[in-house]
Design a protein around this motif. Structure first.
Motif, PDB file in Angstrom:
ATOM      1  N   MET A   1     -36.124   1.591  64.367  1.00 34.97           N
ATOM      2  CA  MET A   1     -36.227   0.632  65.559  1.00 34.97           C
ATOM      3  C   MET A   1     -36.141   1.747  66.648  1.00 34.97           C
ATOM      4  O   MET A   1     -37.158   1.482  67.598  1.00 34.97           O
ATOM      5  CB  MET A   1     -35.300  -0.202  65.361  1.00 34.97           C
ATOM      6  CG  MET A   1     -35.589  -1.170  66.714  1.00 34.97           C
ATOM      7  SD  MET A   1     -36.804  -2.294  66.390  1.00 34.97           S
ATOM      8  CE  MET A   1     -37.324  -3.280  67.805  1.00 34.97           C
ATOM      9  N   ALA A   2     -35.236   2.494  66.737  1.00 29.33           N
ATOM     10  CA  ALA A   2     -35.202   3.484  67.924  1.00 29.33           C
ATOM     11  C   ALA A   2     -36.269   4.502  67.905  1.00 29.33           C
ATOM     12  O   ALA A   2     -36.904   4.932  68.808  1.00 29.33           O
ATOM     13  CB  ALA A   2     -33.914   4.171  67.725  1.00 29.33           C
ATOM     14  N   LEU A   3     -36.885   4.899  66.693  1.00 31.52           N
ATOM     15  CA  LEU A   3     -37.988   5.906  66.594  1.00 31.52           C
ATOM     16  C   LEU A   3     -39.215   5.195  67.296  1.00 31.52           C
ATOM     17  O   LEU A   3     -39.815   5.898  67.921  1.00 31.52           O
ATOM     18  CB  LEU A   3     -38.173   6.370  65.363  1.00 31.52           C
ATOM     19  CG  LEU A   3     -37.102   7.579  64.838  1.00 31.52           C
ATOM     20  CD1 LEU A   3     -37.585   7.678  63.205  1.00 31.52           C
ATOM     21  CD2 LEU A   3     -37.232   8.700  65.657  1.00 31.52           C
ATOM     22  N   ILE A   4     -39.257   3.884  67.044  1.00 30.31           N
ATOM     23  CA  ILE A   4     -40.533   3.184  67.578  1.00 30.31           C
ATOM     24  C   ILE A   4     -40.512   3.277  69.051  1.00 30.31           C
ATOM     25  O   ILE A   4     -41.424   3.445  69.846  1.00 30.31           O
ATOM     26  CB  ILE A   4     -40.611   1.843  66.858  1.00 30.31           C
ATOM     27  CG1 ILE A   4     -41.001   1.713  65.407  1.00 30.31           C
ATOM     28  CG2 ILE A   4     -41.683   0.978  67.853  1.00 30.31           C
ATOM     29  CD1 ILE A   4     -40.884   0.565  64.842  1.00 30.31           C
ATOM     30  N   VAL A  43     -33.716   8.708  73.473  1.00 33.49           N
ATOM     31  CA  VAL A  43     -33.875   7.745  72.523  1.00 33.49           C
ATOM     32  C   VAL A  43     -34.127   8.504  70.908  1.00 33.49           C
ATOM     33  O   VAL A  43     -33.564   7.934  70.153  1.00 33.49           O
ATOM     34  CB  VAL A  43     -34.844   6.703  72.706  1.00 33.49           C
ATOM     35  CG1 VAL A  43     -35.182   5.692  71.609  1.00 33.49           C
ATOM     36  CG2 VAL A  43     -34.341   5.750  74.023  1.00 33.49           C
ATOM     37  N   PHE A  44     -35.073   9.469  70.952  1.00 34.93           N
ATOM     38  CA  PHE A  44     -35.508  10.147  69.969  1.00 34.93           C
ATOM     39  C   PHE A  44     -33.967  10.823  69.406  1.00 34.93           C
ATOM     40  O   PHE A  44     -33.964  10.949  68.088  1.00 34.93           O
ATOM     41  CB  PHE A  44     -36.427  11.154  70.226  1.00 34.93           C
ATOM     42  CG  PHE A  44     -36.675  12.066  69.040  1.00 34.93           C
ATOM     43  CD1 PHE A  44     -37.614  11.436  68.316  1.00 34.93           C
ATOM     44  CD2 PHE A  44     -36.409  13.342  69.088  1.00 34.93           C
ATOM     45  CE1 PHE A  44     -37.801  12.462  66.807  1.00 34.93           C
ATOM     46  CE2 PHE A  44     -36.854  14.258  67.926  1.00 34.93           C
ATOM     47  CZ  PHE A  44     -37.689  13.673  66.895  1.00 34.93           C
ATOM     48  N   LYS A  50     -28.594   9.027  64.425  1.00 36.43           N
ATOM     49  CA  LYS A  50     -28.099   8.045  63.617  1.00 36.43           C
ATOM     50  C   LYS A  50     -28.619   7.861  61.996  1.00 36.43           C
ATOM     51  O   LYS A  50     -27.937   7.854  60.986  1.00 36.43           O
ATOM     52  CB  LYS A  50     -28.782   6.714  64.279  1.00 36.43           C
ATOM     53  CG  LYS A  50     -28.271   5.313  63.338  1.00 36.43           C
ATOM     54  CD  LYS A  50     -28.489   4.171  64.114  1.00 36.43           C
ATOM     55  CE  LYS A  50     -28.130   2.935  63.275  1.00 36.43           C
ATOM     56  NZ  LYS A  50     -27.806   3.057  61.892  1.00 36.43           N
ATOM     57  N   LYS A  51     -29.868   8.268  61.778  1.00 43.13           N
ATOM     58  CA  LYS A  51     -30.544   8.716  60.480  1.00 43.13           C
ATOM     59  C   LYS A  51     -29.696   9.936  59.870  1.00 43.13           C
ATOM     60  O   LYS A  51     -29.372   9.685  58.656  1.00 43.13           O
ATOM     61  CB  LYS A  51     -31.923   9.167  60.572  1.00 43.13           C
ATOM     62  CG  LYS A  51     -32.793   7.965  61.018  1.00 43.13           C
ATOM     63  CD  LYS A  51     -34.231   8.206  60.587  1.00 43.13           C
ATOM     64  CE  LYS A  51     -34.972   7.075  60.824  1.00 43.13           C
ATOM     65  NZ  LYS A  51     -34.966   6.204  59.764  1.00 43.13           N
ATOM     66  N   GLU A  52     -29.092  10.794  60.610  1.00 40.68           N
ATOM     67  CA  GLU A  52     -28.306  11.859  59.991  1.00 40.68           C
ATOM     68  C   GLU A  52     -26.954  11.247  59.465  1.00 40.68           C
ATOM     69  O   GLU A  52     -26.759  11.591  58.352  1.00 40.68           O
ATOM     70  CB  GLU A  52     -28.207  13.060  60.806  1.00 40.68           C
ATOM     71  CG  GLU A  52     -27.540  14.287  60.290  1.00 40.68           C
ATOM     72  CD  GLU A  52     -27.468  15.553  61.171  1.00 40.68           C
ATOM     73  OE1 GLU A  52     -26.519  16.274  60.706  1.00 40.68           O
ATOM     74  OE2 GLU A  52     -28.350  15.476  61.907  1.00 40.68           O
ATOM     75  N   ALA A  53     -26.428  10.386  60.453  1.00 41.56           N
ATOM     76  CA  ALA A  53     -25.016   9.994  59.981  1.00 41.56           C
ATOM     77  C   ALA A  53     -25.233   8.954  58.763  1.00 41.56           C
ATOM     78  O   ALA A  53     -24.417   8.993  57.871  1.00 41.56           O
ATOM     79  CB  ALA A  53     -24.574   9.133  61.306  1.00 41.56           C
ATOM     80  N   GLU A  58     -24.286   7.862  52.913  1.00 42.23           N
ATOM     81  CA  GLU A  58     -24.830   8.005  51.606  1.00 42.23           C
ATOM     82  C   GLU A  58     -24.209   8.751  50.689  1.00 42.23           C
ATOM     83  O   GLU A  58     -24.028   8.585  49.429  1.00 42.23           O
ATOM     84  CB  GLU A  58     -26.246   7.576  51.561  1.00 42.23           C
ATOM     85  CG  GLU A  58     -26.830   6.375  52.261  1.00 42.23           C
ATOM     86  CD  GLU A  58     -28.228   6.324  52.164  1.00 42.23           C
ATOM     87  OE1 GLU A  58     -28.961   7.297  51.836  1.00 42.23           O
ATOM     88  OE2 GLU A  58     -28.699   5.474  53.017  1.00 42.23           O
ATOM     89  N   THR A  59     -24.526  10.170  50.967  1.00 42.29           N
ATOM     90  CA  THR A  59     -24.060  11.120  50.105  1.00 42.29           C
ATOM     91  C   THR A  59     -22.457  11.129  49.959  1.00 42.29           C
ATOM     92  O   THR A  59     -21.905  11.836  49.063  1.00 42.29           O
ATOM     93  CB  THR A  59     -24.503  12.537  50.504  1.00 42.29           C
ATOM     94  OG1 THR A  59     -23.825  12.858  51.979  1.00 42.29           O
ATOM     95  CG2 THR A  59     -25.896  12.668  50.707  1.00 42.29           C
TER      96      THR A  59
END
Length: 61
Positions: A1-4, A43-44, A50-53, A58-59
């Motif tokens: 959503m933030a990327l949009i 925002v980017f 956030k995507k990296e976190a 997940e890993t």
């Protein structure tokens, strides 16, 4: 959503600069353009962090 949101802000910035470059009356002045670009960049960066976190959580699991 933030990327949009980041893409939309950057598109708005680009359109505003293009209007001004082609001799039109740009909706925003210099300070407005700077603030829109700053918001798009912020925002980017927030979206990427956030995507990296999310990927790191997940890993770890």
């Amino acid at each position: 959503m933030a990327l949009i949101g980041s893409v939309l802000l950057f598109v708005f910035f680009t359109v505003n600069v293009a209007i001004g470059a082609f001799g039109g009356n740009a909706p925003l002045g210099d300070v407005g353009e700077m603030l829109v670009l700053l918001a798009a960049s912020t925002v980017f960066v927030a979206a990427i962090l956030k995507k990296e976190a999310d990927r790191n959580s997940e890993t770890d699991s």
